[in-house]
Design an enzyme around this catalytic site. Structure first.
Site, PDB file in Angstrom:
ATOM      1  N   ASN A  10      43.892  30.630  38.153  1.00  0.00           N
ATOM      2  CA  ASN A  10      43.944  32.081  39.086  1.00  0.00           C
ATOM      3  C   ASN A  10      43.819  31.338  40.561  1.00  0.00           C
ATOM      4  OD1 ASN A  10      43.636  34.228  40.534  1.00  0.00           O
ATOM      5  ND2 ASN A  10      41.572  34.716  39.662  1.00  0.00           N
TER       6      ASN A  10
ATOM      7  N   LYS B   3      44.520  33.040  42.986  1.00  0.00           N
ATOM      8  CA  LYS B   3      44.093  34.310  43.870  1.00  0.00           C
ATOM      9  C   LYS B   3      45.117  34.247  45.281  1.00  0.00           C
ATOM     10  CE  LYS B   3      39.511  33.462  42.401  1.00  0.00           C
ATOM     11  NZ  LYS B   3      38.036  33.762  42.500  1.00  0.00           N
TER      12      LYS B   3
ATOM     13  N   HIS C 163      39.769  41.945  37.078  1.00  0.00           N
ATOM     14  CA  HIS C 163      39.154  40.816  37.779  1.00  0.00           C
ATOM     15  C   HIS C 163      38.277  41.367  38.846  1.00  0.00           C
ATOM     16  CE1 HIS C 163      38.218  37.319  40.349  1.00  0.00           C
ATOM     17  NE2 HIS C 163      38.617  36.499  39.395  1.00  0.00           N
TER      18      HIS C 163
ATOM     19  N   GLU D  44      37.131  40.555  41.529  1.00  0.00           N
ATOM     20  CA  GLU D  44      37.549  40.951  42.977  1.00  0.00           C
ATOM     21  C   GLU D  44      38.247  42.280  42.990  1.00  0.00           C
ATOM     22  OE1 GLU D  44      39.081  37.154  43.478  1.00  0.00           O
ATOM     23  OE2 GLU D  44      37.288  36.271  43.342  1.00  0.00           O
TER      24      GLU D  44
ATOM     25  N   GLU E 265      33.415  36.443  33.221  1.00  0.00           N
ATOM     26  CA  GLU E 265      33.302  35.765  34.394  1.00  0.00           C
ATOM     27  C   GLU E 265      32.207  36.413  34.834  1.00  0.00           C
ATOM     28  OE1 GLU E 265      37.232  33.950  35.934  1.00  0.00           O
ATOM     29  OE2 GLU E 265      37.190  35.921  36.544  1.00  0.00           O
TER      30      GLU E 265
ATOM     31  N   GLY F  58      32.917  31.470  42.396  1.00  0.00           N
ATOM     32  CA  GLY F  58      33.306  30.868  43.895  1.00  0.00           C
ATOM     33  C   GLY F  58      31.854  30.228  44.416  1.00  0.00           C
TER      34      GLY F  58
ATOM     35  N   SER G 207      33.207  29.033  38.691  1.00  0.00           N
ATOM     36  CA  SER G 207      33.091  27.604  39.149  1.00  0.00           C
ATOM     37  C   SER G 207      33.274  26.634  38.047  1.00  0.00           C
ATOM     38  CB  SER G 207      31.484  27.634  39.771  1.00  0.00           C
ATOM     39  OG  SER G 207      31.323  28.520  40.924  1.00  0.00           O
TER      40      SER G 207
END
Ligand code: PGA
Length: 250
Positions: free
Chosen positions: A9, A11, A96, A98, A167, A173, A211
């Site tokens: 991904n 991003k 996702h 985000e 996730e 992250g 991560s």
């Protein structure tokens, strides 16, 4: 032996020029490996560059990071499943963290995107995961169950085609990866939930994300509950990405 999916991904990184540079560096390092598939989710503007670079690689595909649920029309700034497909996408990330937590995407919206993906011949990768406070409050299972409810409008045959990515938001992250045991526990819950919706346990593909890096990929993938990984930061560098996609083979 079941397949393992390595999903990148990117991003909001790697425009078309950088995507081509990445592919020129990565493809010579890559060897097709039995039962290993590589899926790359670049920004929408780079879909075509990635799709072109991958056209002779049957073990790789590209996908969009997000779609809107309408197929076309006056929706300035949005990307539909048919448009992404035309650019070369064969899959799409849906829900996702985000999208949920930065852009306020709701479960009903996620459900509409899954429907649009299936109707537009894109494989949906439904991302689910709890936030720190939800984990601490012991509500992980309830939160994920609510997110999986986005599959309730699908038929059983359609549910079989959906990939799930677990996730945990606290791992994305942050450098804090879930332990293989922790991830496996949640993966088992997700698998049971899909079985409850009519899918065979062996048909459910669940990726772990948060991560993942070259140092921890192999140990995560040794866990039979983990059928692949969804990688953000560490997928941006061709050498790191190669190390992840070959994890456990040395
Ligand atoms: P990360 O991101 O690997 O940088 O934690 C994963 C993701 O958001 O899909």
């Amino acid at each position: 032996m079941s397949r393992t999916i390595f999903a990148a991904n990117w991003k909001m990184h790697h425009g078309p020029v950088d995507a081509r540079t990445f592919m020129r560096a990565f493809l010579p390092l890559h060897r097709s490996m039995p039962q290993r598939e590589i899926w790359i989710f670049p920004p929408a503007v780079s879909l075509e560059s990635v799709a072109q670079a991958l056209r002779d690689h049957g073990d790789m595909l590209t996908g969009a990071q997000n779609i809107y649920w309408e197929p076309q029309g006056a929706f300035t700034g949005e990307l539909s499943a048919p448009l992404a497909h035309q650019a070369g996408a064969r899959a799409v990330l849906v829900g996702h963290s985000e999208r949920r937590h930065v852009f306020g995407e709701t479960v009903p919206q996620t459900a509409k995107k899954i429907r649009a993906a299936i109707d537009g011949a894109l494989i949906p990768v439904l991302c689910v995961g709890e936030r720190t406070e939800e984990r601490e409050a012991g509500t992980t299972t309830a939160v994920i169950e609510q997110q999986l409810a986005a599959l309730d409008d699908c038929s059983t045959a359609e549910r079989r085609t959906v990939i799930i990515a677990y996730e945990p938001v606290w791992a994305i992250g942050t450098g804090h990866t879930a332990t293989p045991d922790d991830a496996a526990t949640v993966h088992r819950t997700i698998r049971a939930s899909l079985v409850g919706r009519g899918v065979e346990a062996t048909e459910v593909t669940i990726l772990y994300g948060g991560s993942v890096n070259p140092a921890n990929a192999a140990v995560l993938l040794r866990e039979p509950e983990i059928n692949g990984v969804l990688v953000g930061g560490a997928s941006l560098d061709p050498a790191k990405w190669r190390a992840i996609t070959t994890a456990g083979l040395d």
